[in-house]
Every structure is written in C-alpha cells, then in structure tokens.
Design a protein around this motif. Sequence first.
Motif, mmCIF file in Angstrom:
data_model
loop_
_atom_site.group_PDB
_atom_site.id
_atom_site.type_symbol
_atom_site.label_atom_id
_atom_site.label_comp_id
_atom_site.label_asym_id
_atom_site.label_seq_id
_atom_site.Cartn_x
_atom_site.Cartn_y
_atom_site.Cartn_z
ATOM 1 N N LYS A 335 0.830 -1.215 0.000
ATOM 2 C CA LYS A 335 0.000 0.000 0.000
ATOM 3 C C LYS A 335 0.860 1.260 0.000
ATOM 4 C CE LYS A 335 -4.173 -1.821 2.264
ATOM 5 N NZ LYS A 335 -3.824 -3.237 2.237
ATOM 6 N N LEU A 336 1.912 1.258 0.800
ATOM 7 C CA LEU A 336 2.789 2.418 0.860
ATOM 8 C C LEU A 336 3.570 2.594 -0.441
ATOM 9 C CD1 LEU A 336 4.026 1.892 4.508
ATOM 10 C CD2 LEU A 336 2.854 3.938 3.691
ATOM 11 N N ALA A 337 4.006 1.482 -1.033
ATOM 12 C CA ALA A 337 4.727 1.571 -2.309
ATOM 13 C C ALA A 337 3.816 2.108 -3.412
ATOM 14 C CB ALA A 337 5.284 0.200 -2.684
ATOM 15 N N ASP A 338 2.574 1.632 -3.459
ATOM 16 C CA ASP A 338 1.621 2.124 -4.459
ATOM 17 C C ASP A 338 1.318 3.607 -4.241
ATOM 18 O OD1 ASP A 338 1.472 -0.382 -5.613
ATOM 19 O OD2 ASP A 338 -0.271 -0.995 -4.430
ATOM 20 N N TYR A 339 1.205 4.008 -2.975
ATOM 21 C CA TYR A 339 0.967 5.418 -2.678
ATOM 22 C C TYR A 339 2.127 6.284 -3.161
ATOM 23 C CZ TYR A 339 1.287 9.638 0.184
ATOM 24 O OH TYR A 339 1.458 10.932 0.601
ATOM 25 N N ALA A 340 3.368 5.837 -2.878
ATOM 26 C CA ALA A 340 4.533 6.605 -3.306
ATOM 27 C C ALA A 340 4.622 6.672 -4.825
ATOM 28 C CB ALA A 340 5.803 5.986 -2.722
ATOM 29 N N LEU A 341 4.307 5.568 -5.500
ATOM 30 C CA LEU A 341 4.329 5.560 -6.970
ATOM 31 C C LEU A 341 3.314 6.537 -7.536
ATOM 32 C CD1 LEU A 341 5.224 4.442 -9.689
ATOM 33 C CD2 LEU A 341 3.631 2.530 -9.360
ATOM 34 N N GLN A 342 2.112 6.530 -6.993
ATOM 35 C CA GLN A 342 1.084 7.446 -7.470
ATOM 36 C C GLN A 342 1.466 8.899 -7.201
ATOM 37 O OE1 GLN A 342 -2.715 6.830 -5.625
ATOM 38 N NE2 GLN A 342 -3.795 8.273 -6.956
ATOM 39 N N LYS A 353 3.479 1.601 -15.186
ATOM 40 C CA LYS A 353 2.283 0.805 -14.925
ATOM 41 C C LYS A 353 2.229 0.265 -13.495
ATOM 42 C CE LYS A 353 1.277 -0.813 -19.615
ATOM 43 N NZ LYS A 353 1.073 -2.011 -20.468
ATOM 44 N N GLY A 354 3.382 0.148 -12.869
ATOM 45 C CA GLY A 354 3.388 -0.409 -11.527
ATOM 46 C C GLY A 354 4.690 -1.108 -11.232
ATOM 47 N N PHE A 355 4.614 -2.152 -10.391
ATOM 48 C CA PHE A 355 5.798 -2.871 -9.934
ATOM 49 C C PHE A 355 5.839 -4.263 -10.566
ATOM 50 C CE2 PHE A 355 4.856 0.207 -6.650
ATOM 51 C CZ PHE A 355 6.106 0.732 -6.337
ATOM 52 N N ALA A 356 7.017 -4.655 -11.023
ATOM 53 C CA ALA A 356 7.226 -6.004 -11.533
ATOM 54 C C ALA A 356 7.201 -6.994 -10.366
ATOM 55 C CB ALA A 356 8.553 -6.082 -12.270
ATOM 56 N N PRO A 357 6.914 -8.283 -10.642
ATOM 57 C CA PRO A 357 6.901 -9.276 -9.564
ATOM 58 C C PRO A 357 8.194 -9.312 -8.763
ATOM 59 C CG PRO A 357 5.895 -10.186 -11.540
ATOM 60 C CD PRO A 357 6.463 -8.854 -11.926
ATOM 61 N N CYS A 358 9.341 -9.153 -9.442
ATOM 62 C CA CYS A 358 10.609 -9.175 -8.696
ATOM 63 C C CYS A 358 10.702 -7.992 -7.740
ATOM 64 C CB CYS A 358 11.795 -9.174 -9.670
ATOM 65 S SG CYS A 358 11.949 -7.667 -10.679
#
Length: 469
Positions: A335-342, A353-358
Amino acid sequence: MDGMQDSEAAQRGSRELIYVTRGGAGRVLALGGLQQLGWNLRRAPDARSVLRILNGDSRKPHAALLDLREGFSQQDLAEFGAALSAGNVGWVAGIDARQLDESPVRDLIRDYCYDYLTLPCPESVLNTVIGHAHGMASLACERGDATSEAGFDGMIGESPAMRTLCRTLRKAALTEAPVFIAGETGTGKELAAMAVHRHSRRHAHPFVAINCGAIPHSLIQSELFGYERGAFTGAQQRKLGRIEMANSGTLFLDEIGDLPLESQASLLRFLQQGSIERLGGHEQIAVDVRIISATHHDLDRAVAEGRFRADLYHRLCVLRLQQPPLRERGSDIDKLADYALQRYSQEGHRTLKGFAPCARQALHSHAWPGNVRELINRVRQAVVMAEGRLITAADLHIESSLTTPPPTLDEVRDAATRAAIERSLHRNRGRLVDVARELGVSRVTLYRLMQRHGLRAHEPETPNTLHIA
C-alpha cells in the motif's frame, strides 16, 4: 410507568454496558434498573475479561463503569492500559469521595474517563452519565468506520499493528495527557503526533515541532525558551522560544532522547510550573501547551544509564505509543509503495504501470532499516531512473536481498525445535528425563531430536559441587 420505560428502551435498542468490579461484600451494584432501561449488562473482574468483551465486537460502542472502591491495586490498574485506550468504549469511574485525594485515581480519571461518580448513587444519575459515555464511544466508532480504509488522519495501513496504533491515537487525541511515541527512525512518529494534534481540542492552535537531536547543545536552551534582547552577544532583539510559540497548542519534541541533561532539568521545571523564563529575562511567562515527544532511543535504558532523568521520563510518558517498524507491517508495504508511486509518478519521463513481480518480492524481503522514509525515497528514485514500464528490483536497488531466500516451513520448525530443546536442557540442567517430561515427548524421541540437531546433554551439577565466585 414501567411500560413506558420498556417502550422507550425498545425504541433506543440495547446498549452495551461493562461493569468492572472485584465483587467485595455489599459493594457490588445491582444495576437491575439499568437493564430495564435497555442496557445489556456484562460484568468483568479484570482487564483480560474487558478486552475479551471489547474485541468480540470492535465495531460496537460500549460504556464501561470501573468500580474503584475496592480490590484494585495500582499494579492492577496499570494492566488496564489496553482496555482504557480501546476506541470503542467510553469509561466512567465509580469511586468513594475520599479517593479523589489519591494521585493514581485522579490521573486515571483525568486521562481516560469521560466522567466519574461517587458510588452508590441513584440509577437515574448513573444512566445519564454512562449514556453520555456510550454516546461519545458511538461517535468514535463512526469516525473509525469512516477512516478505516485510510487509517487515522491519512496514515496508510491496514495491518494489525497499524490498526492498534490508530485506535490508540484516536483515544489519545481525546485527552490532554502527555504522549510519548517510541519507534525506529523513519516510521512516521511526527505524522502520528500531527494526527493527535489535529483531532484534539487544540487543533485550531499551533503545532510546533523541534528536533532535539538536530540543534547544537549550546543553542537548545534559547530554541526552547527564547531570549531577551541583549541576553548574549548577537541577541539584537527578543526571540520567542518554541514552547512559547506553541501556546494553547501542541509542542512536539522529536528525538527527546538527545536532549542534554541541563536542558532536561529546564524542561522538567516548565512541566511542573507551567511557566518559562526567557534567557536574559526575569519574568515568569505562563504557557499552556500539550507535550508530545518521540525518540528512536531506548529511553528505559537511557534512564538506567543516567543519560535521561527518571522524573522527566515519567512526566513525558503518561501515554506511551509504539510506532511499528515497516518490516512488521506485511501488506502495508504494498500500500505504501503504491501510494509513493502514485504521488511521484509525474516526476518520471514515462508513464509507469506499476511494480514487476521481482520488485514486489524485493519489497517484502528487504529489512527496511529506514522504514517508511526509506521505502518512499527508493520508490521516488525508481520512478525517475526506471528504464521500462514496470519498476523492477534493480530500479529499487534492493535486488541483493533476493540472494537470501526466505526460510521454509521446515527450516522454521527445525529452528524452533532446537531452541525449545536448548532452553529446556538449560532449565533442567541436562536431566533428560525432566526435559522429555517438560516437552511432552518420550526419551527415545528426545534422543532422536537431539541427535538430529547436533545437541548434547550438559552434565548435571551434583549437590556437592562447590562454586567459588
């Protein structure tokens, strides 16, 4: 008349009431009239019983009557910390009049209770007071439901540790008691302090923060208390200190563990007297502030080692909160990583687009010594430096953590088994019969497990062995 009361109670619906009492002879309140008025009465003798009731339905508001007239020591009351801080309960204290002379009782009422009553009292009075406490708990529950997705005051997180913290912050915001926030660097202690301020009755007044570890020791006194013109060379005009600037509001003392001892004495004097004296001045200036402090240091150890005053520690740590480290927050990391990306997505030269599985795997395998601050900075850097449409572990610069895979269930089980046997061998001084009995296994099984894990029994000490220090 009774029919009218029953009708009114039915219209209101049943309300939850917890009666906390040890049950001394002739001292337990019957409270039958309250049940007729629509209260669902449940008795509890200790803190564990109260928490069991509250946790059974954390979304339902409760009123709680804590009968202090007998049976509760100061140590018993200390165990009620979690129950008193729960967000879905409004507490009312029941006392003897003479108990108001006792400092622990006064502090408990002031910091945790909506009101208090001298018992016994008419049930009509009791109904009114606990009804008010129940109403306040209802408002807190409604506010908690409205903010459950975003945490408390925008704090991001749905992990159990963060839910507990947010409930405690809501409770702390309703009091005037000093708050101490413990936690590692980068966990968001100042954000928590600001949330308490914004939801307190002081929200319309200043929130003033000072980092006690970032100011040279020679300047900390003037920063806290201000100075008069001519107080020292270069003091061309009067300057207000941070304490005075926070008057009627909240003063946040970050990294309080780095405050030098001489400044600790001055701060303690202010907390005791409620007034300050600017450097170079002689006037006592009354200041009304609420103190919130925080540090990443272990204050208990600092007190034991003489680096922090014990009397100041007890003044500051009335309500103690623990900010959880990021590595213990599970899915909050995503959640925090998605918030920082946005938040920082516009700083990059391409749409991500977002984060790769790795990258997701790296986020959860990294130890996060810098906690939330480190995560946000790494994501912000990756937004700018990423070559592809997805952020990878290499973009986050934490790919090295993937070289050590997480332990398997068998490895965790083996480590726990070995540790349990080692501790039991130590407790029983190597007597295998006693170890097997304590661990609930046969001696044959114990021998097999010890051989598997490379353990050897210690020679038991004989009664005639003489130890010379």
